[in-house]
Design a protein around this motif. Structure first.
Motif, PDB file in Angstrom:
ATOM      1  N   ALA A   1       0.786  -1.248   0.000  1.00 38.80           N
ATOM      2  CA  ALA A   1      -0.077   0.112  -0.149  1.00 38.80           C
ATOM      3  C   ALA A   1       0.933   1.223  -0.043  1.00 38.80           C
ATOM      4  CB  ALA A   1      -0.893   0.113   1.179  1.00 38.80           C
ATOM      5  N   LEU A   2       2.096   1.288   0.782  1.00 34.97           N
ATOM      6  CA  LEU A   2       2.659   2.442   0.686  1.00 34.97           C
ATOM      7  C   LEU A   2       3.620   2.570  -0.641  1.00 34.97           C
ATOM      8  CD1 LEU A   2       4.421   2.157   4.097  1.00 34.97           C
ATOM      9  CD2 LEU A   2       2.726   3.762   3.689  1.00 34.97           C
ATOM     10  N   GLN A   3       4.179   1.421  -1.297  1.00 32.20           N
ATOM     11  CA  GLN A   3       4.426   1.631  -2.503  1.00 32.20           C
ATOM     12  C   GLN A   3       3.273   2.269  -3.673  1.00 32.20           C
ATOM     13  OE1 GLN A   3       6.351  -2.125  -4.360  1.00 32.20           O
ATOM     14  NE2 GLN A   3       6.427  -2.825  -2.104  1.00 32.20           N
ATOM     15  N   ARG A   4       2.178   1.671  -3.381  1.00 32.56           N
ATOM     16  CA  ARG A   4       1.083   2.280  -4.031  1.00 32.56           C
ATOM     17  C   ARG A   4       0.947   3.997  -3.760  1.00 32.56           C
ATOM     18  NH1 ARG A   4      -2.342  -1.120  -3.365  1.00 32.56           N
ATOM     19  NH2 ARG A   4      -3.642  -0.122  -1.993  1.00 32.56           N
ATOM     20  N   VAL A   5       0.789   4.273  -2.608  1.00 36.08           N
ATOM     21  CA  VAL A   5       0.848   5.637  -2.139  1.00 36.08           C
ATOM     22  C   VAL A   5       1.672   6.185  -2.869  1.00 36.08           C
ATOM     23  CG1 VAL A   5       0.508   7.090  -0.528  1.00 36.08           C
ATOM     24  CG2 VAL A   5      -0.847   5.155  -0.448  1.00 36.08           C
ATOM     25  N   ASP A   6       3.242   5.903  -2.882  1.00 34.77           N
ATOM     26  CA  ASP A   6       4.310   6.439  -3.167  1.00 34.77           C
ATOM     27  C   ASP A   6       4.205   6.913  -4.656  1.00 34.77           C
ATOM     28  OD1 ASP A   6       7.078   7.672  -2.518  1.00 34.77           O
ATOM     29  OD2 ASP A   6       7.527   6.138  -4.099  1.00 34.77           O
ATOM     30  N   ALA A   7       3.904   5.873  -5.329  1.00 33.86           N
ATOM     31  CA  ALA A   7       3.496   5.738  -6.645  1.00 33.86           C
ATOM     32  C   ALA A   7       2.550   7.216  -7.203  1.00 33.86           C
ATOM     33  CB  ALA A   7       3.227   4.623  -7.500  1.00 33.86           C
ATOM     34  N   LEU A   8       1.406   6.839  -6.541  1.00 27.47           N
ATOM     35  CA  LEU A   8       0.494   7.832  -6.704  1.00 27.47           C
ATOM     36  C   LEU A   8       0.861   9.304  -6.259  1.00 27.47           C
ATOM     37  CD1 LEU A   8      -2.616   5.737  -5.458  1.00 27.47           C
ATOM     38  CD2 LEU A   8      -1.925   6.257  -7.897  1.00 27.47           C
ATOM     39  N   ARG A   9       1.847   9.539  -5.038  1.00 33.15           N
ATOM     40  CA  ARG A   9       2.007  10.856  -4.691  1.00 33.15           C
ATOM     41  C   ARG A   9       2.881  11.472  -5.631  1.00 33.15           C
ATOM     42  NH1 ARG A   9       6.766  12.083  -2.605  1.00 33.15           N
ATOM     43  NH2 ARG A   9       7.416  10.127  -2.584  1.00 33.15           N
ATOM     44  N   LYS A  10       3.724  10.567  -6.277  1.00 29.36           N
ATOM     45  CA  LYS A  10       4.807  11.018  -7.147  1.00 29.36           C
ATOM     46  C   LYS A  10       3.841  11.555  -8.536  1.00 29.36           C
ATOM     47  CE  LYS A  10       8.785   8.105  -5.712  1.00 29.36           C
ATOM     48  NZ  LYS A  10       9.615   7.092  -6.317  1.00 29.36           N
ATOM     49  N   GLU A  11       2.785  10.654  -8.938  1.00 29.13           N
ATOM     50  CA  GLU A  11       2.026  10.999 -10.087  1.00 29.13           C
ATOM     51  C   GLU A  11       1.191  12.482  -9.534  1.00 29.13           C
ATOM     52  OE1 GLU A  11      -1.851   9.061 -12.637  1.00 29.13           O
ATOM     53  OE2 GLU A  11      -0.930   7.973 -11.028  1.00 29.13           O
ATOM     54  N   LEU A  12       0.812  12.618  -8.441  1.00 29.46           N
ATOM     55  CA  LEU A  12       0.127  13.817  -8.165  1.00 29.46           C
ATOM     56  C   LEU A  12       1.101  15.178  -8.218  1.00 29.46           C
ATOM     57  CD1 LEU A  12      -2.307  15.324  -6.883  1.00 29.46           C
ATOM     58  CD2 LEU A  12      -1.211  14.866  -4.708  1.00 29.46           C
ATOM     59  N   ILE A  13       2.249  14.748  -7.596  1.00 30.59           N
ATOM     60  CA  ILE A  13       3.259  15.798  -7.888  1.00 30.59           C
ATOM     61  C   ILE A  13       3.472  16.137  -9.490  1.00 30.59           C
ATOM     62  CG2 ILE A  13       5.595  16.612  -7.624  1.00 30.59           C
ATOM     63  CD1 ILE A  13       5.687  14.957  -5.128  1.00 30.59           C
ATOM     64  N   ALA A  14       3.509  15.302 -10.074  1.00 29.83           N
ATOM     65  CA  ALA A  14       3.740  15.550 -11.645  1.00 29.83           C
ATOM     66  C   ALA A  14       2.681  16.225 -12.322  1.00 29.83           C
ATOM     67  CB  ALA A  14       4.285  14.050 -12.289  1.00 29.83           C
ATOM     68  N   ASN A  15       1.384  15.555 -11.807  1.00 29.80           N
ATOM     69  CA  ASN A  15       0.159  16.024 -12.337  1.00 29.80           C
ATOM     70  C   ASN A  15      -0.132  17.574 -12.088  1.00 29.80           C
ATOM     71  OD1 ASN A  15      -0.380  13.495 -13.975  1.00 29.80           O
ATOM     72  ND2 ASN A  15      -1.769  13.149 -12.283  1.00 29.80           N
ATOM     73  N   VAL A  16       0.126  17.947 -10.732  1.00 28.22           N
ATOM     74  CA  VAL A  16      -0.038  19.359 -10.268  1.00 28.22           C
ATOM     75  C   VAL A  16       0.889  20.077 -10.785  1.00 28.22           C
ATOM     76  CG1 VAL A  16      -0.079  20.607  -8.151  1.00 28.22           C
ATOM     77  CG2 VAL A  16      -1.347  18.368  -8.072  1.00 28.22           C
ATOM     78  N   SER A  17       2.183  19.683 -10.788  1.00 27.78           N
ATOM     79  CA  SER A  17       2.986  20.557 -11.508  1.00 27.78           C
ATOM     80  C   SER A  17       2.868  20.823 -13.040  1.00 27.78           C
ATOM     81  CB  SER A  17       4.636  19.816 -11.471  1.00 27.78           C
ATOM     82  OG  SER A  17       4.971  19.558 -10.277  1.00 27.78           O
TER      83      SER A  17
END
Length: 483
Positions: A251-267
């Motif tokens: 779950a932490l791996q998935r959250v980390d991947a989604l967090r990185k995706e969020l940062i990329a999307n928001v950026s």
């Protein structure tokens, strides 16, 4: 606190040490229980059984002893001394010892003074008065709580003369056996304690080993190594804990991947409007500041992009507040038809720009519900935007509200391929995005997570289905939720 006390407390705080002490406490309790049973139960029972056996054997000849003449049966005295497995003493009416038998044999009192000492013990005791008074008695002779002998005295007749018969059974052999049992029990207790201490140490270390593995795995996860997994294959509660840690890591791996995706999307999403705002602001300043029509067009675009940025920031702030537990519902009675119709009207410009048709289906009459109108509006708006992002140009969206027996059913449907089963439970998680069929990638990926949090706060059921080649996002308001 001194260093020695700290190290001592640290030593006793270890689970393996506590387990060892617990197992040893059980062993010591078992040993103490064995000693209590041996000393206070078994040894007492042995003596009681021996005394009872003497009484039972004498009961068979009691009538002959009290009513007949002992001399009539020459073997009777020898037989009596044999069945009691001890000594038989014959005393005349003056209280003097006449004969003494031991284990079926007549003893020579002059040659063996040790046997005479038994009689002397009786002469010097309180029961000697019973002998002189020819009164029946019985007594237990104890030394240091050990039963040394058991005596029975009763009047009788021997060769026509009044005599007194004393039967004395010695428990020296029984005490020797019990003493040997105690020595064996001591040796067994020491051996059991030592073996148990070793086994307890081995078992406690073996039990703690998977716990240490799990701890090390959690430490690795805390340090950022999200690939760490506990290498444990057990089927018990520890194995279940290891599986939970493994799932936590995933779950932490998935959250980390989604967090990185969020940062990329928001950026990416913020960079685009910022670039447009900067570019058109420079254009207004340097080129179109005199052209009213061009200047107005550029300023409208700047305002539009600024509003778009504001919506993204609002989504992020709303989700942060919801997850922090700051969600406070301001409920009142509202018409769900009006809320749904209002949000559809706000989306008409966006759907028209993408050549998408939107259809609104409402029931007859009002659909009154006790809800937070602003939050439910946010739910419907996010579902509509989600449908727009996933709908191809030229297709259509259906916003529907139906009255049911228990309440109201609200759904937003869009034409498209079904969401894979493995993603249906994940799309409600923060930052998650599935592939947009319409090629549009608006928002931060927090919309459905905000929807889920708000609907949970209202106690509503919600979900996603696939019916008639349409993806259906829905939620239900039940009238039993009314105040």
């Amino acid at each position: 606190m001194s260093t020695s006390n700290k190290s001592k407390n640290h030593f006793f705080s270890k689970m393996s040490v506590r387990l060892w002490f617990i197992m040893m406490a059980v062993v010591l309790f078992t040993i103490v229980l064995m000693w209590i049973v041996q000393v206070f139960v078994l040894e007492s029972n042995y003596a009681d059984m021996a005394v009872g056996e003497i009484k039972n054997q004498l009961e068979t000849v009691r009538e002959e002893l009290t009513t007949g003449d002992l001399a009539d049966n020459g073997e009777l005295l020898s037989y009596l001394s044999k069945i009691i497995n001890g000594k038989l003493m014959l005393v005349d009416k003056n209280g003097s010892l006449i004969e003494i038998y031991s284990y079926g044999h007549t003893l020579n009192m002059e040659e063996d003074m040790s046997n005479v000492s038994v009689w002397e013990d009786i002469e010097n005791s309180d029961v000697y008065e019973n002998v002189l008074a020819r009164q029946t008695y019985s007594r237990e002779v104890r030394e240091n709580s050990h039963l040394e002998s058991y005596e029975i005295g009763l009047p009788a007749v021997y060769n026509g003369e009044e005599v007194y018969l004393i039967l004395r059974q010695s428990f020296s052999e029984l005490n020797q056996v019990l003493g040997m049992n105690r020595r064996q029990l001591i040796a067994f207790s020491i051996l059991l304690t030592l073996v148990s201490a070793v086994i307890a140490a081995v078992l406690s270390r073996r039990f703690i080993k998977p716990v240490r593995i799990i701890k090390d795995t959690v430490d690795e996860l805390a340090r950022g190594n999200l690939q760490a997994e506990p290498d444990i294959a057990l089927q018990d509660e520890v194995g279940q804990l290891a599986e939970s840690v493994r799932e936590l890591g995933q779950a932490l791996q998935r959250v980390d991947a989604l967090r990185k995706e969020l940062i990329a999307n928001v950026s990416h999403e913020l960079r685009s409007p910022l670039s447009l705002i900067g570019g058109y602001a420079e254009m207004v300043r340097d080129i179109h500041w005199k052209d009213e029509e061009k200047r107005q067009e550029d300023l409208n675009l700047i305002i539009k992009e600024a509003n778009r940025m504001s919506e993204m920031v609002s989504d992020i702030l709303d989700y942060s507040q919801l997850q922090a537990g700051y969600l406070q519902l301001r409920k009142d009675w509202y018409n769900l038809c009006e809320i749904l119709e209002s949000e559809v009207m706000l989306c008409e410009q966006s759907v028209a720009k993408n050549h998408i048709k939107i259809t609104l289906s409402l029931p007859q009459g009002e659909a009154m519900a006790y809800v937070d109108a602003l939050k439910i509006s946010q739910v419907i708006r996010n579902l509509l935007y989600n449908a727009i992002n996933h709908t191809q140009d030229g297709e259509f969206i259906v916003a529907e509200l139906k009255e049911e027996q228990e309440g109201f059913y609200v759904a937003v449907k869009n034409v498209g391929d079904p969401i894979p089963e493995e993603e249906r439970s994940l799309i409600w998680e923060r930052y998650h995005r599935s592939q947009h069929q319409g090629g549009r990638n608006e928002g931060t990926g927090l919309g459905l997570s905000i929807v889920s949090t708000i609907l949970k706060a209202h106690g509503m059921d919600y979900g996603v289905d696939y019916e008639d080649k349409m993806t259906v996002f829905w939620f239900r308001y039940r009238k039993k939720q009314d105040v």
